[in-house]
Design a protein around this motif. Structure first.
Motif, PDB file in Angstrom:
ATOM      1  N   LEU A 221       0.873  -1.157  -0.027  1.00 30.54           N
ATOM      2  CA  LEU A 221      -0.049   0.094  -0.277  1.00 30.54           C
ATOM      3  C   LEU A 221       0.729   1.363  -0.100  1.00 30.54           C
ATOM      4  O   LEU A 221       0.864   2.111  -0.610  1.00 30.54           O
ATOM      5  CB  LEU A 221      -0.738   0.183   1.171  1.00 30.54           C
ATOM      6  CG  LEU A 221      -1.917  -1.005   1.471  1.00 30.54           C
ATOM      7  CD1 LEU A 221      -2.854  -0.923   2.742  1.00 30.54           C
ATOM      8  CD2 LEU A 221      -2.908  -0.805   0.202  1.00 30.54           C
ATOM      9  N   ARG A 222       1.800   1.280   0.461  1.00 29.29           N
ATOM     10  CA  ARG A 222       2.703   1.932   0.800  1.00 29.29           C
ATOM     11  C   ARG A 222       3.062   2.386  -0.118  1.00 29.29           C
ATOM     12  O   ARG A 222       4.351   3.264  -1.101  1.00 29.29           O
ATOM     13  CB  ARG A 222       4.018   1.734   2.024  1.00 29.29           C
ATOM     14  CG  ARG A 222       4.207   3.230   2.054  1.00 29.29           C
ATOM     15  CD  ARG A 222       5.145   2.741   3.711  1.00 29.29           C
ATOM     16  NE  ARG A 222       5.677   4.000   3.960  1.00 29.29           N
ATOM     17  CZ  ARG A 222       6.192   4.368   5.492  1.00 29.29           C
ATOM     18  NH1 ARG A 222       6.506   3.404   6.062  1.00 29.29           N
ATOM     19  NH2 ARG A 222       6.226   5.828   5.841  1.00 29.29           N
ATOM     20  N   ARG A 223       3.226   1.344  -1.213  1.00 28.50           N
ATOM     21  CA  ARG A 223       4.192   2.070  -2.328  1.00 28.50           C
ATOM     22  C   ARG A 223       3.184   2.839  -3.792  1.00 28.50           C
ATOM     23  O   ARG A 223       3.511   3.417  -4.714  1.00 28.50           O
ATOM     24  CB  ARG A 223       4.434   0.732  -3.865  1.00 28.50           C
ATOM     25  CG  ARG A 223       6.111   0.070  -2.722  1.00 28.50           C
ATOM     26  CD  ARG A 223       6.134  -1.637  -3.435  1.00 28.50           C
ATOM     27  NE  ARG A 223       6.911  -2.303  -2.554  1.00 28.50           N
ATOM     28  CZ  ARG A 223       7.427  -3.203  -2.521  1.00 28.50           C
ATOM     29  NH1 ARG A 223       6.243  -4.001  -4.278  1.00 28.50           N
ATOM     30  NH2 ARG A 223       8.057  -3.779  -2.756  1.00 28.50           N
TER      31      ARG A 223
ATOM     32  N   THR B 163      -5.310  11.193   0.467  1.00 33.23           N
ATOM     33  CA  THR B 163      -4.693  10.008   0.922  1.00 33.23           C
ATOM     34  C   THR B 163      -4.693   9.057   1.770  1.00 33.23           C
ATOM     35  O   THR B 163      -5.000   7.160   1.871  1.00 33.23           O
ATOM     36  CB  THR B 163      -2.929   9.959   0.882  1.00 33.23           C
ATOM     37  OG1 THR B 163      -2.313  10.995  -0.220  1.00 33.23           O
ATOM     38  CG2 THR B 163      -2.307   8.800   0.939  1.00 33.23           C
ATOM     39  N   ILE B 164      -4.996   9.738   3.201  1.00 37.48           N
ATOM     40  CA  ILE B 164      -5.170   8.355   4.189  1.00 37.48           C
ATOM     41  C   ILE B 164      -7.034   8.012   3.597  1.00 37.48           C
ATOM     42  O   ILE B 164      -7.248   6.328   4.286  1.00 37.48           O
ATOM     43  CB  ILE B 164      -5.551   9.460   5.422  1.00 37.48           C
ATOM     44  CG1 ILE B 164      -3.736   9.637   5.739  1.00 37.48           C
ATOM     45  CG2 ILE B 164      -6.096   8.571   6.484  1.00 37.48           C
ATOM     46  CD1 ILE B 164      -3.082   8.727   5.896  1.00 37.48           C
ATOM     47  N   SER B 165      -7.612   8.927   3.204  1.00 36.85           N
ATOM     48  CA  SER B 165      -8.994   8.334   3.500  1.00 36.85           C
ATOM     49  C   SER B 165      -8.976   6.866   1.729  1.00 36.85           C
ATOM     50  O   SER B 165      -9.611   6.369   1.573  1.00 36.85           O
ATOM     51  CB  SER B 165     -10.190   9.075   2.156  1.00 36.85           C
ATOM     52  OG  SER B 165     -11.046   9.111   1.738  1.00 36.85           O
ATOM     53  N   ARG B 166      -8.045   7.285   0.941  1.00 36.74           N
ATOM     54  CA  ARG B 166      -8.096   5.843  -0.305  1.00 36.74           C
ATOM     55  C   ARG B 166      -7.019   4.763   0.921  1.00 36.74           C
ATOM     56  O   ARG B 166      -7.922   3.546   0.120  1.00 36.74           O
ATOM     57  CB  ARG B 166      -7.320   6.429  -0.870  1.00 36.74           C
ATOM     58  CG  ARG B 166      -8.326   7.969  -2.169  1.00 36.74           C
ATOM     59  CD  ARG B 166      -7.108   8.467  -3.161  1.00 36.74           C
ATOM     60  NE  ARG B 166      -8.374   8.530  -4.250  1.00 36.74           N
ATOM     61  CZ  ARG B 166      -7.784  10.083  -5.140  1.00 36.74           C
ATOM     62  NH1 ARG B 166      -6.064  10.097  -4.945  1.00 36.74           N
ATOM     63  NH2 ARG B 166      -8.546  10.510  -5.933  1.00 36.74           N
ATOM     64  N   LEU B 167      -6.274   4.929   1.907  1.00 34.26           N
ATOM     65  CA  LEU B 167      -5.552   4.303   2.059  1.00 34.26           C
ATOM     66  C   LEU B 167      -6.786   3.540   2.903  1.00 34.26           C
ATOM     67  O   LEU B 167      -6.586   2.264   3.312  1.00 34.26           O
ATOM     68  CB  LEU B 167      -4.924   4.024   3.418  1.00 34.26           C
ATOM     69  CG  LEU B 167      -3.733   4.740   2.508  1.00 34.26           C
ATOM     70  CD1 LEU B 167      -2.367   5.764   3.800  1.00 34.26           C
ATOM     71  CD2 LEU B 167      -2.832   3.107   2.701  1.00 34.26           C
TER      72      LEU B 167
ATOM     73  N   LEU C  36      -8.371  -0.547   2.981  1.00 40.88           N
ATOM     74  CA  LEU C  36      -8.174  -1.697   4.048  1.00 40.88           C
ATOM     75  C   LEU C  36      -9.803  -1.999   4.145  1.00 40.88           C
ATOM     76  O   LEU C  36      -9.916  -3.389   4.606  1.00 40.88           O
ATOM     77  CB  LEU C  36      -7.564  -0.486   4.548  1.00 40.88           C
ATOM     78  CG  LEU C  36      -6.190  -0.507   5.112  1.00 40.88           C
ATOM     79  CD1 LEU C  36      -5.485   0.558   5.843  1.00 40.88           C
ATOM     80  CD2 LEU C  36      -5.254  -1.823   4.527  1.00 40.88           C
ATOM     81  N   SER C  37     -11.153  -1.809   4.085  1.00 32.14           N
ATOM     82  CA  SER C  37     -11.737  -1.937   3.858  1.00 32.14           C
ATOM     83  C   SER C  37     -12.576  -2.721   2.939  1.00 32.14           C
ATOM     84  O   SER C  37     -13.940  -2.435   3.017  1.00 32.14           O
ATOM     85  CB  SER C  37     -12.831  -0.298   4.405  1.00 32.14           C
ATOM     86  OG  SER C  37     -12.524   0.474   5.089  1.00 32.14           O
ATOM     87  N   ARG C  38     -12.050  -2.872   2.207  1.00 30.10           N
ATOM     88  CA  ARG C  38     -11.513  -2.905   0.593  1.00 30.10           C
ATOM     89  C   ARG C  38     -13.738  -2.806  -0.881  1.00 30.10           C
ATOM     90  O   ARG C  38     -13.681  -3.208  -0.755  1.00 30.10           O
ATOM     91  CB  ARG C  38     -12.842  -4.451   0.954  1.00 30.10           C
ATOM     92  CG  ARG C  38     -12.136  -5.759   1.716  1.00 30.10           C
ATOM     93  CD  ARG C  38     -12.283  -7.054   2.445  1.00 30.10           C
ATOM     94  NE  ARG C  38     -12.149  -7.916   2.607  1.00 30.10           N
ATOM     95  CZ  ARG C  38     -12.233  -9.476   3.196  1.00 30.10           C
ATOM     96  NH1 ARG C  38     -13.699  -9.953   2.947  1.00 30.10           N
ATOM     97  NH2 ARG C  38     -11.240 -10.028   4.319  1.00 30.10           N
ATOM     98  N   LYS C  39     -12.373  -1.815  -0.761  1.00 37.07           N
ATOM     99  CA  LYS C  39     -13.223  -0.595  -0.894  1.00 37.07           C
ATOM    100  C   LYS C  39     -12.392  -0.117  -2.184  1.00 37.07           C
ATOM    101  O   LYS C  39     -12.508   1.251  -2.690  1.00 37.07           O
ATOM    102  CB  LYS C  39     -14.296   0.567  -0.412  1.00 37.07           C
ATOM    103  CG  LYS C  39     -15.319   0.296   0.308  1.00 37.07           C
ATOM    104  CD  LYS C  39     -15.714   1.080   1.340  1.00 37.07           C
ATOM    105  CE  LYS C  39     -16.773   0.902   2.197  1.00 37.07           C
ATOM    106  NZ  LYS C  39     -17.119   2.061   3.540  1.00 37.07           N
TER     107      LYS C  39
END
Length: 402
Positions: free
Chosen positions: A123-125, A166-170, A174-177
């Motif tokens: 995810l960090r990449r 970016t955090i929202s997308r992470l 992580l919530s499978r969305k």
């Protein structure tokens, strides 16, 4: 003692198992290239078994499961299965992302710590984030590696807004969305193209590809434990479905994929990739510098690439040719085959709509949109995408970009 047992291993992802004379397991490891990794040990073992998997991610899961099951003498036993590991995102102005145990506002649990850390690594990449406990006064190594946006340096309202996106997308991933994130990125990519901001468009396109790779269907470690030949069975099913689709009886051992790359007709290149039994064989890849066309004409360029390949009769002919494109590209290749008196099935697969196009024996065209989880489509897309990557890398080389 077997001499150089690694020579029989494939250069693919998987798990290797070292054994002694009595067949007892001594060590279990994973590798993205089994032959290369095992050869690095020299002859310090009596025999080696292996299980092929589809990705580094699956290799990690299978390795951990096998170590837990067999507890080999020379493996370091997993130390962090005291409790499940979670992924924590703080509520600070510039939220921090990190693995943790027994915390509130978390994502998980992940039964193995390695799994959680690997998810974060991937995810960090895609979406660089902050992981430091306290904001330093100057940028750290993660900033230099492009794994952190450097929120310690960039704290304007605009920087904050971009980072929170970016955090929202992470969180969505992580919530499978993931589809929501991909949809947003596609909108941004299209807008960037309209604004002629091609660098940003490429950046968003690359993120979409990385997310697609991350969320693709994977197989559980238990599936590999139950069936060590799972990957081979998957490949066989993919090939059989293509055979059934085309209504041909000849086994599809060798499939060649072709793609063209150019910029407004200049620096045109053709890439040919070869898949044997559903797996890429890079030693057989070939590339062609287009010589006959200097104006945009993908069909003519495809014809030239395939024609030049077919003249190499010392190369084994394929059981199927796959081209990136539709009726025009397929027709061009069929014309070249006819000129040489060859009969080889030809399929076209367009990038945007993922429709499969071919001409049947009665000369009627057939266009079919396969289901997203179709084994045949999975293999065809892998071949098409690999041929695109190969052709494009040569094109960039000619342009002296890389």
């Amino acid at each position: 003692m077997v001499q150089q047992p690694w020579l029989s291993l494939p250069e693919k992802s998987g798990v290797y198992i070292f054994k002694d004379k009595k067949g007892r397991i001594l060590y279990i490891g994973k590798a993205t290239n089994l032959r290369r990794r095992v050869s690095s040990y020299g002859q310090k073992f009596q025999s080696v078994d292996h299980i092929l998997v589809e990705s580094e991610f699956e290799a990690l899961l299978l390795e951990a499961s096998l170590i837990k099951k067999h507890q080999p003498k020379y493996n370091t036993r997993l130390k962090d299965d005291k409790s499940p590991l979670y992924i924590k995102i703080t509520k600070e102005t510039f939220p921090r992302v990190f693995p943790a145990r027994k915390v509130e506002g978390r994502f998980g649990p992940y039964p193995q710590a390695k799994t959680a850390r690997l998810v974060l690594k991937f995810l960090r990449r895609i979406f660089p984030y902050r992981s430091c406990r306290r904001l330093p006064k100057r940028a750290c190594l993660y900033f230099d590696l492009k794994l952190c946006p450097g929120v310690c340096l960039n704290q304007t309202e605009e920087d904050k807004k971009a980072y929170l996106k970016t955090i929202s997308r992470l969180k969505s991933l992580l919530s499978r969305k993931s589809r929501v994130v991909i949809k947003d990125l596609k909108k941004e990519m299209e807008q960037a193209v309209k604004n002629e901001d091609f660098e940003k468009a490429k950046e968003q396109r690359d993120k979409i590809k990385q997310i697609d790779w991350l969320i693709q269907k994977r197989h559980l470690a238990d599936e590999y434990l139950e069936n060590p030949y799972l990957l081979q069975n998957i490949r066989q099913k993919e090939l059989q479905e293509i055979q059934s689709l085309l209504k041909i009886s000849t086994p599809l051992v060798r499939i060649e994929g072709f793609d063209i790359s150019n910029i407004f007709g200049t620096k045109g290149t053709g890439g040919m990739v070869v898949f044997l039994n559903g797996e890429p064989e890079k030693s057989l890849y070939r590339r062609f510098k287009i010589e006959t066309k200097k104006t945009p004409d993908d069909v003519a360029m495809m014809k030239e690439a395939v024609s030049r390949r077919l003249k190499h009769q010392e190369w084994e002919f394929p059981d199927l040719i796959l081209v990136d494109g539709g009726k025009g590209q397929v027709s061009g290749v069929l014309e070249e085959l006819k000129n040489l008196g060859l009969k080889i099935p030809v399929l076209g697969l367009a990038k945007r709509i993922e429709e499969v196009v071919w001409r049947m024996e009665n000369r009627e065209w057939r266009i079919e949109k396969l289901k997203e989880d179709s084994p045949a489509l999975n293999l065809l897309k892998r071949i098409r995408d690999e041929s695109h990557r190969f052709a494009h890398s040569y094109h960039l080389k000619l342009r002296k970009i890389v």
